[in-house]
Design a protein around this motif. Sequence first.
Motif, PDB file in Angstrom:
ATOM      1  N   ASP A  38       0.865  -1.171   0.000  1.00  0.00           N
ATOM      2  CA  ASP A  38       0.000   0.000   0.000  1.00  0.00           C
ATOM      3  C   ASP A  38       0.910   1.231   0.000  1.00  0.00           C
ATOM      4  O   ASP A  38       1.686   1.439   0.935  1.00  0.00           O
ATOM      5  N   CYS A  41       0.101   3.844   3.193  1.00  0.00           N
ATOM      6  CA  CYS A  41       0.502   3.550   4.570  1.00  0.00           C
ATOM      7  C   CYS A  41       1.621   2.514   4.638  1.00  0.00           C
ATOM      8  O   CYS A  41       2.030   2.141   5.733  1.00  0.00           O
ATOM      9  N   CYS A  63      -5.073  -1.073   1.407  1.00  0.00           N
ATOM     10  CA  CYS A  63      -5.584  -1.833   2.547  1.00  0.00           C
ATOM     11  C   CYS A  63      -6.994  -1.402   2.898  1.00  0.00           C
ATOM     12  O   CYS A  63      -7.752  -2.164   3.462  1.00  0.00           O
ATOM     13  N   CYS A  67      -7.209   4.730   2.228  1.00  0.00           N
ATOM     14  CA  CYS A  67      -5.932   4.815   1.517  1.00  0.00           C
ATOM     15  C   CYS A  67      -6.153   4.967   0.020  1.00  0.00           C
ATOM     16  O   CYS A  67      -5.457   5.716  -0.645  1.00  0.00           O
TER      17      CYS A  67
HETATM   18 ZN   LIG Z   1      -3.272   1.585   3.730  1.00  0.00          ZN
END
Ligand SMILES: [Zn+2]
Length: 81
Positions: A38, A41, A63, A67
Motif C-alpha cells: 500500500d 501507509c 488496505c 488509503c
Molecule cells: Zn493503507
Amino acid sequence: MKTTLIICIFALSFGALYNSNATEVNKQGTSADSVKTDLVCKMKIKPSTNLKSTYQKQEYLFCSKGCKLKFDQNPEKYLKK
Ligand SMILES: [Zn+2]
C-alpha cells in the motif's frame, strides 16, 4: 485380478495426492511473489483485495477505502520516491 485393481487405485490416488501437493507449492510461490505494498501507509497487501486503483496503466492495491481515496486524490504524491 483384484490385486491389479487395488494397485491401480493406489497408483491413481498417489498420483492425485502428488499433483495436489505440486499445485499447492506453486500457489504459495505465486502469492508470495505478488504481495503488493500500500503506497499510502506502506502496509503489505494481499493481491486478493478489491481496493484497486489504476494510474498510468499501473495497478495499485490498498488496505482500505481511506488509503485508496488518498491515492486517487493525489497519486503523484505517493508515487514519488
Ligand atoms: Zn493503507
